[in-house]
Write an enzyme that holds these catalytic residues in place. Structure first.
Site, mmCIF file in Angstrom:
data_model
loop_
_atom_site.group_PDB
_atom_site.id
_atom_site.type_symbol
_atom_site.label_atom_id
_atom_site.label_comp_id
_atom_site.label_asym_id
_atom_site.label_seq_id
_atom_site.Cartn_x
_atom_site.Cartn_y
_atom_site.Cartn_z
ATOM 1 N N SER A 145 0.812 -1.138 0.003
ATOM 2 C CA SER A 145 -0.316 0.291 -0.199
ATOM 3 C C SER A 145 0.839 1.354 0.193
ATOM 4 C CB SER A 145 -0.870 0.264 1.539
ATOM 5 O OG SER A 145 -1.477 1.195 0.769
ATOM 6 N N ASP A 154 -10.097 -2.523 -6.429
ATOM 7 C CA ASP A 154 -8.741 -1.442 -5.726
ATOM 8 C C ASP A 154 -9.640 -0.454 -5.519
ATOM 9 O OD1 ASP A 154 -7.820 -0.381 -3.348
ATOM 10 O OD2 ASP A 154 -5.721 -1.556 -4.105
ATOM 11 N N HIS A 177 -8.596 -3.946 -1.908
ATOM 12 C CA HIS A 177 -7.886 -3.472 -1.128
ATOM 13 C C HIS A 177 -6.629 -4.763 -0.632
ATOM 14 C CE1 HIS A 177 -4.226 -0.951 -0.970
ATOM 15 N NE2 HIS A 177 -4.244 -0.711 0.043
#
Length: 720
Positions: free
Chosen positions: A557, A643, A688
């Protein structure tokens, strides 16, 4: 990037709903489920098909038609290219997957299962069911709900809440393909009855039996709080709306069950409203009007509010108290202040004490604060421990026992109990696995470019010879004040046995050294994190831990920003990189205010659209913007089509530009020099970085196979 974190601030837990991103206003004429669970009496509902269809749509294939992607053909080409490249890793992937599964089986570990205690029962998820078990009766498990009967695919239970009189259960159900959850309402009793289903719910709490408060999430944002009563006639109304798009709203129930708190938080500021559970129909009452830069969270005990806040000096968290009837900031009285460079990990109110889990100098501590005389006791937790997690606590606020787990990247969780009455810490006698003794852990400090000492935690096999030739795996995150993940992972144990060195770089921007540590690595200080990462790697090499040709880097991330920036500024420090859902095109993302989280993120990164200073500064470290002709490490990236937090378009653009630069450099390379591999593995569906057990082990095995091959290692056994 933009990872949801729990509770008050990103990594601070209060047994409440995840502290995440904001949401938009959403209508409350909710859809309902239909005809499920033949063994449970179910009332007919009308609109469950919309939920089924949405789930099937996400499972069936690529859910990218909501935008007009100019890169659709590019995506198809990239996926075909990835298939051809991954063929070279398939055998290794299968071997690594079997190894990882064997390690988890050895340590009796599976994915974390949800569990909570309420009254005389333990409620938990097991094998796709929500069950409850009466304490002391290990043989009579009662199944309350079977997820497979809901016609949802790849579903799991995210959260369970029981009403005060145990008449109702609310449970949020989520799939791996979406960040939205569905709240299931079950009437408990001899024959559990499914009463209702509320879509897109983020947080929810019972005020009384049959009265539920909840927030709804749309496009990763929450701004409305609804109150619904169940009974002969259902009634729903909105009782709070947040107007500022920077703020995200969630709910928390105080430990004594007296108040529900409506928490409206931005990255830097808080505002809390109280709902009296004795009078849930009364309007919410404001505790303290939002004050820029002041964050706070509320607990309650004996007609007094306990306030956890950063208000005042020093700029770390403090525990304060005030009367319910005079709760504004001017009446807050200091009880206990954390010293500088201390991280507050978790907190729980027990009886007449507050128990805090802290990190100071990269070491874990347990502190108890008396709510009567404000005395403080502090206990150093075992030196091997790097992470802690509270176990489900008894709902009785008068309990004097706190149970929790300690772990590290290479040590499976071990259970401990702290007893307030005896001021003693006990380790539970029966443990799944002894503490690993053949692994050495060291806590070091690297000096960054500006002289700041940056904590580094390393693990390696004892009695290893020639550490300079051993493979090194660097971990980094450094954003949002969130600590680097130091929980146990079975693959880490495998890597240690194979002779790897594992290093965790606690760079600025994270939260390991308290609030100031985060502030020193965000906004116009973001380059500090890049400098810290580079300093840590050079420091390890200087000490004789591996060398650039045997060094790899992994990030997830927002950690992808630091990893990608380092690849641009000093790519010769590392040989291979593995990234999961990385944030690589920060400049274009922060310029697009139509994306769900851009406005929220302004307090972390700055606003390049209205401030040229931030435009230039973000551009100076943005991984995508700074790709240039040079020798790059090999890189594997896992991304997700659905995502919402990290736009796939930015990852595609980054990959294409990087590959193009490498190919342009190809003819100018020294004869025989290896060309770096750039692999983008786009997962169909998926949000995600959420994955089920099978998918997770497959992804880990894929990354490990890539790193082993790029570092020239075999995967058949330990390196001797």
């Amino acid at each position: 990037m933009r990872q949801k974190a729990k509770f008050f601030l990103q990594s601070l837990k209060f047994r409440i709903a995840d502290f995440g991103k904001y949401t938009q206003k959403q209508p409350h004429d909710h859809h309902h489920l239909i005809d499920c669970c033949p063994w449970i009496k179910v009332r007919k509902c009308h609109n469950f098909k919309c939920l089924q269809n949405e789930s099937k749509k996400l499972i069936s294939g690529r859910n990218i038609t909501s935008q007009t992607f100019s890169y659709a053909d590019l995506l198809n080409t990239e996926q075909e290219n990835t298939k051809s490249l991954l063929i070279n890793y398939m055998d290794s992937m299968e071997r690594f997957k079997k190894k990882i599964e064997a390690f988890y089986e050895k340590y009796l570990l599976t994915l974390d299962s949800l569990e909570m205690r309420f009254g005389d029962f333990v409620y938990y998820e097991e094998d796709g069911c929500i069950c409850r078990l009466k304490l002391g009766d290990g043989n009579n498990c009662e199944v309350l709900l079977r997820l497979e009967e809901l016609s949802l695919y790849n579903a799991f239970v995210e959260r369970i809440r029981i009403s005060p009189g145990e008449e109702y259960m609310a449970a949020s159900i989520k799939t791996s393909d979406s960040e939205e959850s569905t709240c299931v309402i079950v009437k408990l009793g001899k024959n559990p009855e499914v009463k209702d289903f509320i879509p897109n719910v983020f947080s929810f709490e019972w005020a009384q039996d049959g009265i539920l408060l909840y927030t709804c999430q749309k496009n990763l944002r929450c701004c409305d709080v609804f109150r619904t009563s169940f009974g002969n006639k259902k009634h729903t109304e909105c009782i709070y709306t947040e107007q500022d798009p920077r703020f995200f709203v969630d709910l928390h129930c105080t430990r004594d069950k007296r108040f529900l708190t409506i928490n409206s938080n931005s990255k830097t500021t808080s505002e809390v409203w109280l709902v009296d559970c004795h009078e849930p129909w009364s309007p919410p009452v404001l505790v303290q009007k939002r004050n820029p830069g002041v964050v706070y969270h509320i607990e309650h005990r004996n007609s007094e509010l306990y306030v956890l806040t950063n208000y005042g000096e020093p700029a770390e968290y403090k525990l304060m108290k005030t009367s319910v009837n005079s709760c504004s900031m001017k009446n807050w009285q200091l009880i206990y202040a954390l010293k500088r460079k201390t991280k507050l990990i978790d907190m729980v109110m027990l009886k007449d004490h507050c128990v805090m889990f802290l990190k100071y100098c990269n070491q874990l501590y347990l502190s108890t604060v008396s709510l009567n005389d404000h005395s403080v006791q502090c206990f150093k937790l075992p030196a091997w421990a790097c992470a802690c997690q509270l176990d489900p606590q008894p709902q009785d606020s008068g309990s004097d026992v706190c149970s929790f787990q300690l772990s590290s990247p290479v040590h499976p969780p071990r259970h401990f109990i702290y007893m307030l009455g005896k001021s003693s810490l006990y380790e539970q006698a029966e443990q799944e696995e002894p503490v690993m003794t053949d692994c050495h852990m060291a806590r070091l400090e690297a000096k960054s470019k500006d002289g700041t000492l940056v904590p580094v935690t390393i693990f390696y096999k004892r009695n290893s010879e020639d550490l300079q030739k051993r493979p090194l795996l660097i971990h980094v995150y450094g954003a949002y004040g969130i600590d680097l993940n130091m929980n146990f992972k079975a693959e880490n144990r495998m890597l240690i046995e194979d002779g790897w060195i594992l290093a965790y770089c606690h760079v600025r921007g994270g939260g390991e050294l308290g609030l100031r540590w985060h502030n020193d690595g965000c906004l116009n200080n973001k380059l500090n994190g890049v400098a810290d990462l580079e300093a840590c790697i050079k420091f390890l090499h200087k000490l004789g831990f591996s060398e650039p040709a045997s060094t790899s880097l992994t990030a997830y991330s927002a950690g992808g920003i630091l990893a990608g920036a380092l690849c641009n500024t000093n790519p010769r420090l590392i040989r291979a990189v593995a990234l999961q859902a990385p944030f690589l095109d920060i400049l274009n993302t922060m310029l697009d205010v139509q994306l769900p989280l851009t406005i929220e993120e302004l307090e972390e990164w700055g606003d390049p659209s209205s401030d040229d200073k931030y435009m230039d500064y973000i551009k100076s470290y943005c991984p995508y913007q700074n790709i240039r002709p040079q020798t790059y490490p090999s890189i594997i990236i896992t991304a997700y089509e659905n995502d919402q937090r990290v736009p796939l378009q930015g990852i595609l653009k980054y990959t294409q530009r990087l590959r193009r630069v490498i190919m342009d450099q190809r003819h100018s390379r020294d004869h025989g020099k290896k060309i770096p591999k750039i692999i983008l593995d786009v997962k169909t569906g998926g949000s995600h970085a959420t994955a089920f057990w099978e998918d997770s082990t497959t992804e880990v095995a894929k990354h490990l196979a890539f790193l082993y091959k790029e570092l020239g290692l075999g995967d058949a056994g330990p390196l001797n």
